[in-house]
Design a protein around this motif. Structure first.
Motif, PDB file in Angstrom:
ATOM      1  N   LEU A 152     -79.114  23.779  51.291  1.00  0.00           N
ATOM      2  CA  LEU A 152     -78.957  25.011  50.397  1.00  0.00           C
ATOM      3  C   LEU A 152     -77.647  25.271  50.154  1.00  0.00           C
ATOM      4  N   ALA A 153     -76.933  25.189  51.037  1.00  0.00           N
ATOM      5  CA  ALA A 153     -75.540  25.537  51.234  1.00  0.00           C
ATOM      6  C   ALA A 153     -74.622  24.772  50.416  1.00  0.00           C
ATOM      7  N   ARG A 154     -75.147  23.216  49.926  1.00  0.00           N
ATOM      8  CA  ARG A 154     -74.307  22.346  49.248  1.00  0.00           C
ATOM      9  C   ARG A 154     -75.055  22.243  48.026  1.00  0.00           C
ATOM     10  N   ALA A 155     -76.142  23.183  47.552  1.00  0.00           N
ATOM     11  CA  ALA A 155     -76.791  23.181  46.226  1.00  0.00           C
ATOM     12  C   ALA A 155     -76.548  24.364  45.448  1.00  0.00           C
ATOM     13  N   PRO A 156     -75.507  24.427  44.655  1.00  0.00           N
ATOM     14  CA  PRO A 156     -75.027  25.730  44.127  1.00  0.00           C
ATOM     15  C   PRO A 156     -75.925  26.309  43.091  1.00  0.00           C
ATOM     16  N   GLY A 157     -76.754  25.405  42.617  1.00  0.00           N
ATOM     17  CA  GLY A 157     -77.481  25.760  41.663  1.00  0.00           C
ATOM     18  C   GLY A 157     -79.068  26.370  42.114  1.00  0.00           C
ATOM     19  N   ILE A 158     -79.283  26.329  43.384  1.00  0.00           N
ATOM     20  CA  ILE A 158     -80.559  26.612  43.678  1.00  0.00           C
ATOM     21  C   ILE A 158     -80.369  28.121  43.908  1.00  0.00           C
ATOM     22  N   GLU A 180     -80.006  43.453  50.392  1.00  0.00           N
ATOM     23  CA  GLU A 180     -79.227  43.981  49.048  1.00  0.00           C
ATOM     24  C   GLU A 180     -77.765  44.183  49.461  1.00  0.00           C
ATOM     25  N   ASP A 181     -77.345  44.691  50.692  1.00  0.00           N
ATOM     26  CA  ASP A 181     -76.177  45.299  51.036  1.00  0.00           C
ATOM     27  C   ASP A 181     -75.382  43.806  51.261  1.00  0.00           C
ATOM     28  N   VAL A 182     -75.998  42.768  52.041  1.00  0.00           N
ATOM     29  CA  VAL A 182     -75.106  41.403  52.144  1.00  0.00           C
ATOM     30  C   VAL A 182     -74.920  40.942  50.824  1.00  0.00           C
ATOM     31  N   LEU A 183     -75.908  40.813  50.118  1.00  0.00           N
ATOM     32  CA  LEU A 183     -75.513  40.203  48.458  1.00  0.00           C
ATOM     33  C   LEU A 183     -74.506  41.144  47.991  1.00  0.00           C
ATOM     34  N   GLY A 184     -74.707  42.307  48.014  1.00  0.00           N
ATOM     35  CA  GLY A 184     -73.653  43.319  47.372  1.00  0.00           C
ATOM     36  C   GLY A 184     -72.172  42.965  47.863  1.00  0.00           C
ATOM     37  N   ARG A 185     -72.137  42.537  48.948  1.00  0.00           N
ATOM     38  CA  ARG A 185     -70.684  42.056  49.563  1.00  0.00           C
ATOM     39  C   ARG A 185     -70.272  40.785  49.096  1.00  0.00           C
ATOM     40  N   GLY A 186     -71.125  40.162  48.118  1.00  0.00           N
ATOM     41  CA  GLY A 186     -70.645  38.978  47.619  1.00  0.00           C
ATOM     42  C   GLY A 186     -70.995  37.732  48.697  1.00  0.00           C
ATOM     43  N   GLU A 187     -71.825  37.643  49.393  1.00  0.00           N
ATOM     44  CA  GLU A 187     -72.382  36.641  50.415  1.00  0.00           C
ATOM     45  C   GLU A 187     -73.920  36.018  49.571  1.00  0.00           C
ATOM     46  N   LYS A 239     -75.184  33.259  54.409  1.00  0.00           N
ATOM     47  CA  LYS A 239     -75.625  33.978  55.536  1.00  0.00           C
ATOM     48  C   LYS A 239     -77.151  33.778  55.699  1.00  0.00           C
ATOM     49  N   ARG A 240     -77.466  33.538  56.868  1.00  0.00           N
ATOM     50  CA  ARG A 240     -79.078  33.319  57.197  1.00  0.00           C
ATOM     51  C   ARG A 240     -79.437  34.841  57.966  1.00  0.00           C
ATOM     52  N   ILE A 241     -80.261  35.354  57.341  1.00  0.00           N
ATOM     53  CA  ILE A 241     -80.900  36.372  57.891  1.00  0.00           C
ATOM     54  C   ILE A 241     -82.499  36.263  58.312  1.00  0.00           C
ATOM     55  N   ARG A 284     -76.120  33.977  45.367  1.00  0.00           N
ATOM     56  CA  ARG A 284     -77.851  33.013  45.496  1.00  0.00           C
ATOM     57  C   ARG A 284     -78.374  33.752  46.788  1.00  0.00           C
ATOM     58  N   ILE A 285     -79.734  33.657  46.486  1.00  0.00           N
ATOM     59  CA  ILE A 285     -80.527  34.017  47.631  1.00  0.00           C
ATOM     60  C   ILE A 285     -82.056  33.084  47.775  1.00  0.00           C
ATOM     61  N   ASN A 286     -82.426  32.609  48.753  1.00  0.00           N
ATOM     62  CA  ASN A 286     -83.579  31.747  48.933  1.00  0.00           C
ATOM     63  C   ASN A 286     -84.077  32.322  50.228  1.00  0.00           C
TER      64      ASN A 286
END
Length: 99
Positions: free
Chosen positions: A86-92, A29-36, A2-4, A68-70
């Motif tokens: 970033l969507a294709r780089a799960p370690g970043i 934090e709400d978005v991350l808490g929903r598993g995104e 998700k882009r914010i 993940r968050i960047n």
């Protein structure tokens, strides 16, 4: 991922960090808490903003792992390309990137 798009931040780095905490942090934090996974898009700024931006994104990455968050500073095609990468780089995660 998700882009914010973060907007409305003052030019002063201390004030910008305060506005981010007051107006954006709970939503992110709400978005991350929903598993995104999240990519924060933020406007470009001079070097005085780098530390608060890096600190926020690194702290959120630690707190919400394994989500993940960047944070990406800039506009246009470069931000779009970075989001695709970033969507294709799960370690970043926890990175502040300037386009």
């Amino acid at each position: 991922m998700k882009r914010i798009a973060v907007d409305g931040l003052p030019d002063d780095p201390l004030a910008a960090a305060g506005v981010f905490h007051q107006h954006w942090l709970a939503h992110v934090e709400d978005v991350l808490g929903r598993g995104e996974d999240v990519m924060l898009q933020i406007g470009s700024a001079d070097h005085t903003h780098r530390e608060w931006r890096l600190s926020i994104v690194a702290g959120l990455a630690r707190k919400h792992a394994p989500q993940r968050i960047n944070m990406v500073a800039g506009e246009g095609d470069a931000v779009d390309a970075t989001e695709t990468y970033l969507a294709r780089a799960p370690g970043i995660t926890g990175q502040y990137l300037e386009t």
